[in-house]
Design an enzyme around this catalytic site. Sequence first.
Site, PDB file in Angstrom:
ATOM      1  N   GLY A 258       0.800  -1.220   0.000  1.00 34.79           N
ATOM      2  CA  GLY A 258       0.000   0.000   0.000  1.00 34.79           C
ATOM      3  C   GLY A 258       0.833   1.269   0.000  1.00 34.79           C
ATOM      4  CG  HIS A 259      -1.207   5.004   0.570  1.00 33.84           C
ATOM      5  ND1 HIS A 259      -2.393   4.323   0.581  1.00 33.84           N
ATOM      6  CD2 HIS A 259      -1.217   5.798   1.662  1.00 33.84           C
ATOM      7  CE1 HIS A 259      -3.099   4.685   1.631  1.00 33.84           C
ATOM      8  NE2 HIS A 259      -2.407   5.578   2.311  1.00 33.84           N
ATOM      9  CG  ASN A 260       2.595   7.374   2.129  1.00 34.19           C
ATOM     10  OD1 ASN A 260       1.461   7.611   1.740  1.00 34.19           O
ATOM     11  ND2 ASN A 260       3.612   8.200   1.910  1.00 34.19           N
ATOM     12  CB  SER A 278       1.532   4.297   6.748  1.00 35.48           C
ATOM     13  OG  SER A 278       1.171   5.386   5.925  1.00 35.48           O
TER      14      SER A 278
END
Length: 348
Positions: A258-260, A278
């Site tokens: 996922g993002h970050n 994250s």
Amino acid sequence: MNKHFFQMKRKVLLCDVLNDLNVSNHTFLNINSNFDKNILKYQIDDFVSFLSLKPNSISFFENKKNNSTSVNSGVCIIKERNLKLINDNIIKIPYQNPKLGFSKLLEIYFTKNNTKLNNQIHPTAIVHKTALIGENVSIGAYSNIEEGVVIENDVFIGTRVNISFNCKIGKRSYISSSVYIECSILGDDVYVAPNSVIGKLGFSFTPDTGNTFLTPHIGAVTIGDGTNIGSCCTIDRGLIDNTIIGNYVMIDNQVHIGHNCVIADYCVLAGQVGLSGSVKLEKNVMMGGDVSIKDNITIGENSIIAGATKIFKDFPKNSKIGGSPAQDLMNWQRLIIAQKQLLKKRKN
């Protein structure tokens, strides 16, 4: 080896193999004292599994459960402490990590017949006039290289690959067919298997009574040197900051990041791992298949996560993690031992 698909780059002699593995002739000859010195010119024609060893072939021995008594010829890479476990007629190469040694030889001596670097851009490929293409680069049929892309030297780009605006592909990287790359910077020696998507919009949204709002993502993806990405993986770009994949990370097939997320060097993610946004994996985290991790979780360095584990909390370094919900298996084991000791005392 399957000779229909793979072929050796050149003739392989035993003395060359010893040199490639940094094994001295003196050490080798001492271990193989039942052979004369001419054994150094022994030719190797095939790379096989241990139980398939035959004259002029090479393998490695790690699994003590193998019925080694049935194997009595060929060359075998083996730990010194295991020398007596295999037949005296087998030529033995001492090496601390036999599988690693065998892997190094495969890298040196083999090439896949249908993926040779040919230093050509296929006439159906679309390469924007502002793209910077290095030396000895291959770009396959129907691939699309957009404005501002940088592809460094000795890169292979397969068929139907799309590399979007301003992306960068580092030296000696290999991008397989039908890969989509957007908002990403890849280091040197990165391998991406077919049908993976890197740098797409992440799944960050804000619920609204009128219309749920999907947040624009203005970060990127950075991938370090030597990282391997399997087939059908998705790596989302960051929301504001970058999604970061470190050096020499091994990512199996069908993995979602996922993002970050931040994945440090030398981590291993087996098939169907899912990381929410994250998540942070510190160095050398090893994950079994079908592991899921909730968003904003940190896993400490050198931790090992069993397959099918579902993680909802942070774990410190050197953890042994398993279960659903996840728990520290070392603490769980100590608890079981304490309970058994308590029951034993009560019985006495």
